[in-house]
Enzyme design. Structure first.
Site, PDB file in Angstrom:
ATOM      1  N   SER A   1      15.924  19.045  13.906  1.00 51.94           N
ATOM      2  CA  SER A   1      16.196  20.043  14.945  1.00 51.94           C
ATOM      3  C   SER A   1      17.667  20.447  14.948  1.00 51.94           C
ATOM      4  O   SER A   1      18.554  19.603  14.789  1.00 51.94           O
ATOM      5  CB  SER A   1      15.833  19.491  16.325  1.00 51.94           C
ATOM      6  OG  SER A   1      16.091  20.465  17.320  1.00 51.94           O
TER       7      SER A   1
ATOM      8  N   GLU B   1      28.383  26.245   0.919  1.00 54.55           N
ATOM      9  CA  GLU B   1      28.228  25.795  -0.480  1.00 54.55           C
ATOM     10  C   GLU B   1      27.407  24.506  -0.545  1.00 54.55           C
ATOM     11  O   GLU B   1      26.571  24.333  -1.432  1.00 54.55           O
ATOM     12  CB  GLU B   1      29.615  25.584  -1.092  1.00 54.55           C
ATOM     13  CG  GLU B   1      29.591  25.217  -2.561  1.00 54.55           C
ATOM     14  CD  GLU B   1      30.985  25.184  -3.154  1.00 54.55           C
ATOM     15  OE1 GLU B   1      31.724  26.181  -3.020  1.00 54.55           O
ATOM     16  OE2 GLU B   1      31.359  24.147  -3.737  1.00 54.55           O
TER      17      GLU B   1
ATOM     18  N   ARG C   1      32.809  26.105   2.582  1.00 60.94           N
ATOM     19  CA  ARG C   1      32.453  24.855   1.908  1.00 60.94           C
ATOM     20  C   ARG C   1      31.136  24.288   2.448  1.00 60.94           C
ATOM     21  O   ARG C   1      30.372  23.663   1.712  1.00 60.94           O
ATOM     22  CB  ARG C   1      33.565  23.816   2.058  1.00 60.94           C
ATOM     23  CG  ARG C   1      34.841  24.131   1.282  1.00 60.94           C
ATOM     24  CD  ARG C   1      34.572  24.448  -0.174  1.00 60.94           C
ATOM     25  NE  ARG C   1      35.791  24.746  -0.930  1.00 60.94           N
ATOM     26  CZ  ARG C   1      36.370  25.948  -0.990  1.00 60.94           C
ATOM     27  NH1 ARG C   1      35.900  26.968  -0.318  1.00 60.94           N
ATOM     28  NH2 ARG C   1      37.434  26.126  -1.741  1.00 60.94           N
TER      29      ARG C   1
END
Lengths: 147, 147, 147, 147, 147, 147, 147, 147, 147, 147
Positions: free
Chosen positions: H114, H91, H88
């Site tokens: 960073s 995604e 997820r």
């Protein structure tokens, strides 16, 4: 010891003792789809269920503990499955994927079918031209959130 | 001109004229699943059906001819789909693939569910906790031939 | 123990005892193509056949049980085969694949040649310019279902 | 202009003029397998044959010249074919590849079946249980040279 | 036991006993190129040659048998070689590949240089600006068959 | 405009005017191997040579300028070449790569054959069993620097 | 016309007219995160919102219609992002992914954080050692269903 | 012995002794996010912290030393994660990646967040519609240097 | 036994005995960059140097022999490195690669910087804004040969 | 219009007008390394610098605006570079990557060399054995944050 080794032990015992997944499912009072996935290391079980599995497949206490842990999921050894029985489902997504997307959006609007709040049911459908495999997928529709 | 260009023209016309796939399906007298796949370039149509599609989407005669040719199938631009609605089905295979294989073999013996002699049905299942997407897959079981 | 280990044991025994696949095939009364694939872990055997294999290759009872289980198919370690003997067949698909597709569709309409209801026959064809490998593939034509 | 554009023009003309590959093959006096591969940009033709193709598919002189050049071969857009009709042949190599290798070596010793000195023949085999696709592959055996 | 283990044993013995490939080649009366490839598991040997190899590298009888079996070829662990000495040859194909193809076709017509009926010869070419590696490849030209 | 477009124009002109690479090489006074690679966009030419190429292939002044720029090298569209004529060389590296490495190290010590200070020579070797393609590779040996 | 072309037109207009995403977000009354994603073709808008976008970016009516269609999602051109600003997030998943999984399971049990019922908030966090990017992800926890 | 083996031992001990990551974090006086990552082999610890971990998970002195070495980072076994909980997040980058990039650049100018001077905080956010996973990422903004 | 096992033994001994690479380098009288690469299995050593390494890391005589053999180079387990410290260098090539190529060609003409006749020097550069890593690469320029 | 088109226009103008990167750098008062990267679409410029570039390469106002936008970075068309000049740097990471990591950690502790707060300097180093390419990389050391 890792989860994969327990999966291999379960499969080996299943073969040598000739155990049916449907028998395991009845013993636990869950669907055969969920139980098979759990035994293959894709779903966790609670303590009580794990103990039942242990008695069927002769697992040690430490092996039994592993069954209760959320596993690292993913049962395909390669990105595209090579086994024909599994590949046919990948082929269906490849051929029908964009059609499924269009029809879900037409019926529900933008969103997805959940693969988590999800159940599956595999049955044999007798047919004079040759029996059919019938698979029913049921997943909650999740609409995209606007914010 | 190639098939992809016709698919793009159909989608564009669908958006600008606000056509529903279910309307197209009724006009042709086929399921909405098959018709959507055909319009997206995954299934061929016969001459008569192609003419009906042409009248809905304003296709030329040459474009209409393309609809009757068996297409080069495959609707995923990458090996693993990136769109979440389609990916969820890939995830199901990844998590449940080996369980499905086990259960088909337990019920039917060695073989596969056909992805050719196959139909699919997508429906909305009302549910107080949120409606569910219901997908029914039905494919002929094909046993491996021994020789 | 897993299926791969049994395949390796069979190959090793074959080399040290100098067994021919054609001898194994005759003993089982099946084609040498099917039997070789089964011994290499790509096809299952029934109980009786497995016992015959076990006697030829000195397998234990547990190893024999594994031979009767539908295997996880796929004998290529990489997506594109590296062994020249096997690669040539991949090359044929790469060069002739679209031509085969065109000709099957021209003769049969939309559909595929089954890789399940399928048999293969490899023979030597004597030829003064050098003998030829003759491979006959026979698979049931499966038309796409319209619904 | 490149070879791919000529292939696309040939396919488009074939569709709009409804030409059969078998008709093209007869006109040239070659097998339909070779001719189809040539039209799809996988095999070259000689001058005379190219002119015949040009008259069938309305090619210009420059397009006709392209047909006589040894092409860059490879008709698969991805390493693993996505079209089901073509994929089934890849699946056969994946499942049967190592068995084919074993049987060629058992019959001929170390070497390969040529994919160059090679011919193919696709025919329909009538069968009461559903007609079968019959594909005959014939390639010269090439033994590895020792030196 | 598998072929890879025998290759590793040969390499290890070569290092600890400080054996030269050229010595092995002389003992067998074959070229050093062929013999090295055979010891690395890319070419088979006949019974007599295998016995000589066994005496040099202290192989058991079972290990010796493996040397006579046509191996699964492919000595690159990745699709693109990472070792600089081997990579340079891949780079040559990447830079010069299409030029080689053009020149073979200009000289011979459509076809390939065989990688089976093939020999190779690696020599040192003294040069005041630094010695050169000289590699001679010789393969039979195989024209594509028309049918 | 980019280099690829110039390569395509050169190839197209070569086909329609039926020019031989050996003729181009003689005109420039370079080897046919280098000149072909340069025309295919893998090597740069100096101003004078570029002008000669331009006169042969009808290039504009701007296109001629491009020929003098060090190109982005790499003539393979995929990591593993799909064209059989080019693939055979990749196969040679795959099968013989580790043997070549061993023999270079045995003769020269640790280092590589340069692919930059490098020349290649492709000739036809008459042979009663079928003519052979003879390819001579010559590259400076570069030892690894210790520091 | 396809969605990608509309995204490119929006970006180009944004640059030439120097429009800020935060201004677009205020005009629509949605978060800047959602609106930016929508303009880049990852989220759909309703009719009213699309018309507002159209007036800002000078879109035609047909282009405006496209904004209301659920898009094919996926904004990465390669499986692993090459742009350093985006790559850093991929690196975080690579380094912290298994830790995140462990901590979600420890807190919530087996399940996932939804990427659909999800919102994101990017803010600047002043800091004397250099300001920090602060990103807040909030997604509904979805437990796996047992059945 | 390598770092992976220590990670596996820690996980196994955690399961059999039922240890919570939050308990480990409190013992060390670090955040649970950092400590979990360290135990999974993605972050090093100092001597003192390593000794505390060793006492919790029964590590030997040699195993404890390993915990202080900067590890080879990367916790994903495949380029695209297959476990749904981890996927997820991939995604999210795929869908929102370009939007995040746009918004960071709009707020900060050219540069990155960073992933080294970075911290993360995972909390449960109670919600009547189902609790939410709340993840706060905080990384220093690093502007590209001009020179 | 293979080279990888010796690398692992050296690393393990380094950790348990707390040896510095700079100490090893001084003992051998070579740069720390070369010596570290050699210990990690990327460079060979001569007999005398290998014996010194063996005394530092307690290697057996057979293990010591391995250190003198030109190794199979390549220290990245994946095509794109996942460890952030190593990845940053890959990112530099990805962002600056074409600029480096342009500038080398502008200064030297067509050719490459050798990665064989090459040395590297890593130093700490004190800086009030935070110390800097300073890496100096020096490789012989190799011009492409014309022939 | 997109950034890539501007890059191609700059390169084309550079070739036809024979402009040197060092000249462009002097005009802008920046290093030639930064300026070349910016012209190739890997770094943004401020308004003033962009106008100077526009006057050198005859860019329109809209094209000039594009130069000031943080670009989507990544100049390699494939994951592993195929051009030999660029590939050599990838090879260096492949061979020396783990040694660099070890030495940075030995000198600085756990962390990375920044690829953002970073500069590079390419110079020619005269040498009687052939001039050398000298590349100096300087990046801020960033220690991992503990929290």
């Amino acid at each position: 010891m890792n989860r994969l080794q327990i999966t291999e032990k379960i499969i080996q015992t299943k073969i040598s003792k000739d155990i049916k997944w449907s028998f395991v499912a009845e013993t636990l009072g869950l669907s055969k789809e969920y139980v098979t996935a759990a035994c293959l290391g894709q779903m966790p079980l609670n303590k009580e269920q794990a103990v039942l599995i242990a008695s069927i497949f002769d697992l040690t206490e430490e092996e039994t503990n592993w069954l209760t842990v959320p596993p690292n999921r993913g049962s395909l050894p390669t990105a595209i499955p090579s086994d024909p029985t599994i590949y046919r489902f990948y082929e269906l997504i490849n051929v029908y994927g964009s059609a499924i997307k269009e029809l879900i959006h037409e019926e529900f609007g933008d969103g997805i079918m959940s693969a988590i709040d999800f159940s599956m049911n595999i049955t044999r459908e007798p047919n004079p031209n040759g029996d059919r495999v019938n698979i029913q997928l049921s997943g909650k529709f999740l609409p995209y959130k606007k914010y």
